[in-house]
Design an enzyme around this catalytic site. Structure first.
Site, PDB file in Angstrom:
ATOM      1  N   GLY A   1       0.846  -1.192   0.000  1.00 50.87           N
ATOM      2  CA  GLY A   1       0.000   0.000   0.000  1.00 50.87           C
ATOM      3  C   GLY A   1       0.882   1.243   0.000  1.00 50.87           C
ATOM      4  O   GLY A   1       2.070   1.178  -0.302  1.00 50.87           O
ATOM      5  N   PHE A   2       0.296   2.366   0.365  1.00 49.27           N
ATOM      6  CA  PHE A   2       1.074   3.600   0.356  1.00 49.27           C
ATOM      7  C   PHE A   2       2.275   3.502   1.295  1.00 49.27           C
ATOM      8  O   PHE A   2       3.396   3.863   0.927  1.00 49.27           O
ATOM      9  CB  PHE A   2       0.186   4.779   0.763  1.00 49.27           C
ATOM     10  CG  PHE A   2      -0.800   5.154  -0.302  1.00 49.27           C
ATOM     11  CD1 PHE A   2      -0.372   5.839  -1.430  1.00 49.27           C
ATOM     12  CD2 PHE A   2      -2.134   4.827  -0.189  1.00 49.27           C
ATOM     13  CE1 PHE A   2      -1.270   6.194  -2.428  1.00 49.27           C
ATOM     14  CE2 PHE A   2      -3.037   5.178  -1.176  1.00 49.27           C
ATOM     15  CZ  PHE A   2      -2.610   5.852  -2.298  1.00 49.27           C
ATOM     16  N   GLY A   3       2.063   2.987   2.520  1.00 57.58           N
ATOM     17  CA  GLY A   3       3.155   2.913   3.486  1.00 57.58           C
ATOM     18  C   GLY A   3       4.295   2.045   2.999  1.00 57.58           C
ATOM     19  O   GLY A   3       5.455   2.456   2.981  1.00 57.58           O
TER      20      GLY A   3
ATOM     21  N   ALA B   1      -4.140   8.040   3.372  1.00 63.46           N
ATOM     22  CA  ALA B   1      -2.936   7.827   2.590  1.00 63.46           C
ATOM     23  C   ALA B   1      -1.775   8.746   2.982  1.00 63.46           C
ATOM     24  O   ALA B   1      -0.633   8.276   3.099  1.00 63.46           O
ATOM     25  CB  ALA B   1      -3.256   7.981   1.098  1.00 63.46           C
TER      26      ALA B   1
ATOM     27  N   GLU C   1     -18.214  10.874  -0.523  1.00 64.76           N
ATOM     28  CA  GLU C   1     -17.775  10.877  -1.916  1.00 64.76           C
ATOM     29  C   GLU C   1     -18.558   9.847  -2.730  1.00 64.76           C
ATOM     30  O   GLU C   1     -18.957  10.106  -3.866  1.00 64.76           O
ATOM     31  CB  GLU C   1     -16.267  10.592  -1.984  1.00 64.76           C
ATOM     32  CG  GLU C   1     -15.457  11.747  -1.401  1.00 64.76           C
ATOM     33  CD  GLU C   1     -13.960  11.589  -1.577  1.00 64.76           C
ATOM     34  OE1 GLU C   1     -13.464  10.456  -1.453  1.00 64.76           O
ATOM     35  OE2 GLU C   1     -13.290  12.597  -1.848  1.00 64.76           O
TER      36      GLU C   1
ATOM     37  N   VAL D   1       1.144 -13.326   3.589  1.00 68.98           N
ATOM     38  CA  VAL D   1       2.042 -13.503   4.719  1.00 68.98           C
ATOM     39  C   VAL D   1       1.301 -14.248   5.817  1.00 68.98           C
ATOM     40  O   VAL D   1       0.211 -13.841   6.224  1.00 68.98           O
ATOM     41  CB  VAL D   1       2.562 -12.149   5.228  1.00 68.98           C
ATOM     42  CG1 VAL D   1       3.256 -12.318   6.571  1.00 68.98           C
ATOM     43  CG2 VAL D   1       3.509 -11.552   4.210  1.00 68.98           C
TER      44      VAL D   1
ATOM     45  N   ASP E   1      -2.257   2.567   8.494  1.00 71.09           N
ATOM     46  CA  ASP E   1      -3.495   2.275   9.223  1.00 71.09           C
ATOM     47  C   ASP E   1      -3.260   1.322  10.386  1.00 71.09           C
ATOM     48  O   ASP E   1      -4.042   1.291  11.344  1.00 71.09           O
ATOM     49  CB  ASP E   1      -4.524   1.615   8.280  1.00 71.09           C
ATOM     50  CG  ASP E   1      -5.126   2.607   7.310  1.00 71.09           C
ATOM     51  OD1 ASP E   1      -4.682   3.767   7.290  1.00 71.09           O
ATOM     52  OD2 ASP E   1      -6.039   2.212   6.559  1.00 71.09           O
TER      53      ASP E   1
END
Lengths: 432, 432
Positions: free
Chosen positions: A16-18, A318, A173, A82, A303
């Site tokens: 993900g972003f991280g 994000a 949204e 994992v 998160d």
């Protein structure tokens, strides 16, 4: 112990972003990086609601991880789930083998949180993964196909009633995008249907939308959604969800075939290791440096992370994950070179929520924008941040088309995660 | 009987090339047209092989049926599986009800034909529907992911061996596209793999590729594929397919995790009506006017139709279906106005087969083209014929990108028809 000459190995769980930004931060260092994810692509989750509202195509918000890693020759990718992390042995179980690490970055993200509302996990559509987005889009389009041939007016109304639970950014949204999908492109496709029967409801348990936003912007967002035809109901906690309705505490209910759950997310550390100390929201407690207290070689970000001591949790968005990924990468570099690690500090660049086709609200450190100017800013930020130039190009073409012709051609009921064998059978397409 | 005043109703089963063009031919007449399909989109099947080779995205070759029908205000669409056609009562069973027709057009297309080769239906990947294309693409990309972490060299080689059975247009085009996918974009993604271990085989039972093409072009196609690294084997009928190998009559076999079956298609009338007289290939026998002999109000077109008497069967390709759709529509118009129906005559505009990125063979009435010039012609024809302007735009951007940068960014293992819960589990993703 490995010989001192071998470069240290860093395992990153989650692309993900991280995870991606951590890998990037490490790309120029003499370390071997292994990035593990169960999917071979990164998903740009801030635009997922547009996939669900048939506004853009699923491929436009994803990018293959191996493409992203090409610029980092020392980074490898492993497509695997994992299984278990052994913090003592410093190994990660994945793809049927134990993978040793010197440093570990856990960035597994979050899953949908139903807060124990009965029936929600079974009957509401989540909106958290690309599969969720495709499944929901297919379901919404199927609802109109079924409504078009449904003679019973009550069942037809339930098919054309869409309940969005959760008045946060995703719910706001998505409700706006759905209202616009219904208002024009679907109206032209289903000329035999009476679109006055279509309802889009947005339910929020608290007394206002978009908590965390200044009150003026929250009120503007609500008024804007109402003007788009969304039935916004604050202070409306949902007590139960079943297959064909949503129930409230006062005994009343709404008949609907489509309940979308955007009311919460939680960390998901249990699948990785039971040894991690988690907070009530399933998030792992970390030091200000993002390390585990007992394991300075393990970083938890995005998160999944929450401060162990004082300091309030950061929002699960994000920008936090990106900045924490960079910070974790830099701290690992410091550990390798023997320098002291430094605490993470979030630089808040503001929060932006889009409201339909050409309006948004934006708030950052006292600056408040709303309406068209905020929407232009939102568009620019999201398109620039989308990874991969071709994706940007496609999204821009799609947006320009949408804006100029107010037409969405993405109304395809595509083979989803589970394709119903028969149109009537789409209940089975729901996850769980 | 309906009152004479009501406009006649035409039911069209199948929104492929034949059904759509029939609907278009009827769009200006005073008839009510109901087009039924189990999917809400039309698939441009001639480009399906490119989806399977990760060359273009699934959405680029499909278009919502309701969008196509917007220009035909009297035509309606029904998303449903057609259960049974009662030729006597003149009804079609779909979506749980009996739908009466005055005229019926059957354009249900074809399904994969395995010619009774043991194991083929269970273990080979078909390439006939959008789902097939996505499933095959996901599988191929998974094979490389698994190969990247496979220590056993025999198993790794089997993962990187791709056997295409059938040397017709689809097999030739897919083998070429796959060879190019492997040669460059995947090589950059999987730098740790030895790409000399990758094999793409094309097996054909007859002694040459592309039957129906002039011999010189067939030989050129073969030489071109060989130069691209495809192992082309003619006169190689397959005797058996199992989970991890393809077997020949002489007892030899090839170890592979990926067998693709493009060797044949057959009509599929049995699901619609047992009263239809079919030929050995499952195709329905029709008069030269495309009508059923006993039922002049029923037309059968496209892959499903075959001449009842003299005259050899036409190839099962899009141009035939398109022209037959138009012809059936015009004959129905003649019947309504009391004019005599006319026999169908196929105008052959030639056959074109693409060979990788920038070559093709083209043959039409004595004209033979090959190489780059034929490829440019192929590209122009296919892009112009793709329904929907935006699709054309996207395909062109993709093609231009591909051509300029020789990069395919569509290498996404997307949520397919059945998503394997675990990367190792993709066997389950195979259909059947």
């Amino acid at each position: 112990m490995r010989p001192a000459a071998a470069p240290p190995s860093v395992v990153i769980v989650g692309a993900g972003f991280g995870g991606l930004w951590a890998a990037r931060a490490l790309s120029r260092l003499p370390v071997r990086v292994l990035l593990i994810d169960r999917r071979n692509y990164h998903t740009f989750l801030p635009l997922l609601y547009q996939v669900a509202a048939a506004e853009i195509e699923p491929e436009e918000i994803v990018c293959p991880v191996r493409s992203i890693l090409r610029r980092s020759p020392r980074a490898e990718f492993l497509l695997a789930e994992v299984g278990h992390v052994d913090l003592g042995l410093r190994t990660v179980n994945a793809a049927g083998r134990e993978i040793a690490y010197d440093y570990l970055v856990l960035s597994c993200g979050s899953i949908t949180e139903y807060f124990g509302v009965p029936g929600a996990a079974e009957h509401a559509f989540p909106l958290k993964t690309l599969e969720d987005g495709i499944t929901l889009r297919n379901h919404i389009l199927h609802c109109f196909e079924r409504a078009a041939r449904e003679a019973d007016s009550e069942r037809r109304k339930a098919l054309m009633t869409f309940v969005v639970i959760g008045g946060g950014a995703t719910g706001v949204e998505f409700a706006g995008a759905l209202a616009e999908l219904v208002r024009r492109p679907l109206r032209e496709d289903y000329r035999a249907l009476d679109f006055r029967e279509v309802r889009v409801l947005l339910l929020e348990a608290a007394d206002s939308l978009l908590r965390g936003m200044p009150e003026r912007l929250s009120a503007y967002a609500r008024a804007r959604l109402v003007s788009m035809g969304v039935d916004v109901r604050c202070s409306s906690p949902v007590h139960k969800v079943d297959r064909c309705s949503v129930h409230f505490g006062d005994g009343s209910s709404i008949a609907t075939e489509t309940t979308v759950w955007t009311a919460g997310v939680r960390g998901d550390a249990s699948s990785v290791s039971s040894a991690l100390r988690t907070s009530s929201g399933g998030r792992v407690q970390v030091l200000p440096t993002l390390q585990l207290e007992q394991h300075p070689e393990v970083y938890v970000i995005g998160d999944l992370a929450v401060p162990a001591k004082e300091g309030r949790p950061l929002p699960m968005v994000a920008p936090v994950a990106i900045q924490q990924g960079e910070a974790a990468g830099r701290n690992i570099a410091r550990q390798i070179s023997g320098a002291p690690v430094v605490p993470f500090k979030f630089r808040d660049h503001g929060m932006m929520v889009t409201l339909g086709r050409n309006a948004a609200v934006f708030s950052a450190g006292g600056v408040e924008l709303r309406g068209f100017i905020a929407w232009v800013g939102w568009l620019a930020v999201h398109i620039v941040k989308l990874i991969g130039f071709r994706n940007r190009l496609f999204v821009m073409v799609n947006w320009a088309w949408d804006y100029l012709f107010f037409e969405r051609t993405v109304r395809l009921i595509l083979p989803g995660p589970v394709t119903p064998a028969h149109p009537e059978g789409e209940e089975r397409a729901r996850r769980q």
